[in-house]
Design a protein around this motif. Sequence first.
Motif, PDB file in Angstrom:
ATOM      1  N   LEU A 232      34.251   4.942  90.129  1.00 39.01           N
ATOM      2  CA  LEU A 232      33.309   5.835  89.460  1.00 39.01           C
ATOM      3  C   LEU A 232      33.315   5.594  87.960  1.00 39.01           C
ATOM      4  CD1 LEU A 232      34.364   9.062  91.397  1.00 39.01           C
ATOM      5  CD2 LEU A 232      32.454   7.536  91.936  1.00 39.01           C
ATOM      6  N   GLN A 233      32.125   5.552  87.367  1.00 40.08           N
ATOM      7  CA  GLN A 233      31.984   5.323  85.928  1.00 40.08           C
ATOM      8  C   GLN A 233      31.011   6.358  85.360  1.00 40.08           C
ATOM      9  OE1 GLN A 233      32.141   1.230  84.418  1.00 40.08           O
ATOM     10  NE2 GLN A 233      30.220   1.618  83.322  1.00 40.08           N
ATOM     11  N   GLY A 459      34.016   1.888  71.167  1.00 41.12           N
ATOM     12  CA  GLY A 459      32.641   1.457  71.305  1.00 41.12           C
ATOM     13  C   GLY A 459      32.529   0.097  71.968  1.00 41.12           C
ATOM     14  N   TYR A 460      31.350  -0.502  71.822  1.00 39.63           N
ATOM     15  CA  TYR A 460      31.127  -1.826  72.414  1.00 39.63           C
ATOM     16  C   TYR A 460      31.725  -2.865  71.468  1.00 39.63           C
ATOM     17  CZ  TYR A 460      28.882  -5.654  74.858  1.00 39.63           C
ATOM     18  OH  TYR A 460      28.668  -6.808  75.577  1.00 39.63           O
ATOM     19  N   THR A 490      34.512  -1.497  81.176  1.00 45.68           N
ATOM     20  CA  THR A 490      33.869  -2.124  82.319  1.00 45.68           C
ATOM     21  C   THR A 490      34.689  -1.874  83.580  1.00 45.68           C
ATOM     22  OG1 THR A 490      33.028  -3.889  80.886  1.00 45.68           O
ATOM     23  CG2 THR A 490      33.122  -4.357  83.227  1.00 45.68           C
ATOM     24  N   SER A 491      34.059  -1.200  84.572  1.00 45.48           N
ATOM     25  CA  SER A 491      34.696  -1.072  85.878  1.00 45.48           C
ATOM     26  C   SER A 491      34.552  -2.417  86.590  1.00 45.48           C
ATOM     27  CB  SER A 491      34.042   0.040  86.691  1.00 45.48           C
ATOM     28  OG  SER A 491      34.207   1.292  86.048  1.00 45.48           O
ATOM     29  N   TYR A 506      29.530  -2.245  80.523  1.00 40.07           N
ATOM     30  CA  TYR A 506      29.899  -1.207  79.571  1.00 40.07           C
ATOM     31  C   TYR A 506      28.671  -0.345  79.260  1.00 40.07           C
ATOM     32  CZ  TYR A 506      31.807   1.076  75.429  1.00 40.07           C
ATOM     33  OH  TYR A 506      32.236   2.009  74.529  1.00 40.07           O
ATOM     34  N   GLY A 507      28.857   0.982  79.277  1.00 38.77           N
ATOM     35  CA  GLY A 507      27.790   1.909  78.952  1.00 38.77           C
ATOM     36  C   GLY A 507      26.951   2.338  80.133  1.00 38.77           C
ATOM     37  N   ALA A 508      27.069   1.649  81.277  1.00 40.62           N
ATOM     38  CA  ALA A 508      26.278   2.006  82.457  1.00 40.62           C
ATOM     39  C   ALA A 508      26.906   3.195  83.171  1.00 40.62           C
ATOM     40  CB  ALA A 508      26.184   0.815  83.403  1.00 40.62           C
TER      41      ALA A 508
END
Length: 557
Positions: A232-233, A459-460, A490-491, A506-508
Amino acid sequence: MKNLLLALISGVLLAISWPTYGIPFFIFFAFVPLLMMEHNIAKFSDIKRKSLAIFGLSYLTFVIWNAVTTGWLYNSKLPDGSNSLLAVLFPVLTNAFFMSIIFHFYRLYKRSQGTYFGLVFFVVIWMAFEKLHLVWEFTWPWLNLGNVFADYHQFIQWYDTLGATGGSFWILICNVLAFYTFRIWEAGRKRKPLIKNVSMLAGFIVVPMLISLIKYYNYSPKTVGTLNVTMLQPALDPYNEKYQKDSLTIESDLLKIATENSKFVDPNPPEDAKIAPQDIDLYLAPETSLPGPGSISERGFKNSLLINNIMTFLTQHPKSVFAGGISSHYVYKDDEEKPVTASYLERQGIWVDEYNSAIQIIPNQQPEVYHKAMLVPGVEIFPYINFFKPILGDVMLDLGGTTRSLGISKERKVFANPYNKSVIAPIICYESVYGEYVTDYVKKGANLLTIVTNDSWWGYSQGHKQLLDYAKLRAIETRREIARAANSGTSAHINSRGDIIDDLPYGAKGALVAKVNLIDHETFYTKSGDFLSRLSMFVIGALLLFIPGRKYLTRKK
């Protein structure tokens, strides 16, 4: 100016070798200009304070290396929302200082015992320094040399035998050989010794890589089963949402993502085969997924609405297990022994310990919990608090740090699944940087490594990318597959060769569903750990004892 240039070149070579942007092959020569600088000043310079000059130039080298590779720490936020300059300055300047001290020890030993013994001492003292960074409270093994090939894992499959510390040893030996080769040529300008030493150096670099590639393309894991995992993300902003948003809202969103990803569909089914979607065996949530603000009482798990909501969710998905990260606390009774990390809350009149924990929840069973033990210095632990707290007071709090330390589990713990053969290692974020530490989970029976993490603080940036890559090293060392659930990414699903099979960027916001293999074979590294580091410390002792012994023999002669 020549020596300054050499120091700068070493710093740049070390920096551009590092993942995830660098080319690691520069690392085999990165220390050579620095060693040349030391040799030039020691032998040929008329500078009065040679030790100070060497220390200063080496410090410049290491500041460049640390700043370029870990400058992303600047993205950490202070309570007022501004970027934390101290978050990057303190580790960069302090770690560079420690590295310079180690290089100075090499300089002193070389001056006392000569170049040959000095170079041996350089290898073992650096190995000991990296081991220290794995065990003390100022722990910061991010730049341990063996990590440099994390993005080129095909060339380090032999880490299942010697681990990342073996990689550090390999790199140091190659740098010493490269420096020695250059010095032989510089001193004699003879082609035959040059060819001999260059061939030897090339062999030390290339042969381990060839062995690794053979292992990589011929490795076939012996599995004892498979597990369908949903990682889960939730993609919560760690500064403005994760610890401020209502706990029930956070949980509701998390369980909604889980419900929408409650089936595994084979992405590559056999031709003409009709395979029905399979139920999920494990729902894996990221670090400190719950409760949002505050923490959950471990004495009150049975009465926790958040825990019971997950229990209810699991009853709708039979034979499924939920695991993930929570913030928890434990309230001590008056007659219970309190650890040094416990705090006394005067208003409530109680002693309490707070934890960064991993939890496994199964219907009709008491939740199992494990407390993160490798804590982030300055954030989760106040290093050597009894010494520094009286000096620094609460200044760390004003700078975005902590004024005390979280509680820890003294031993690793694994979570067994009653419905299948899986035994998972509940690795929490920063713990995934520690090779020998992770093997303790495997020794307790873990056949799958799970990593729950929240690395969106920076952050990224290179921060979360490097941490993801370091997980690949743990997969190779233990030959275990990894299911990694991250708050903002990142999962990832990583196989036992270190390949990232699938990931969620990342960020999704969403979930990554994967079928992971369970493996129970123990590697040589799992059994032996960082034995090269321990051997190096033994050699240091022998080399130090050699000094008075050599003086005695000289006097006797």
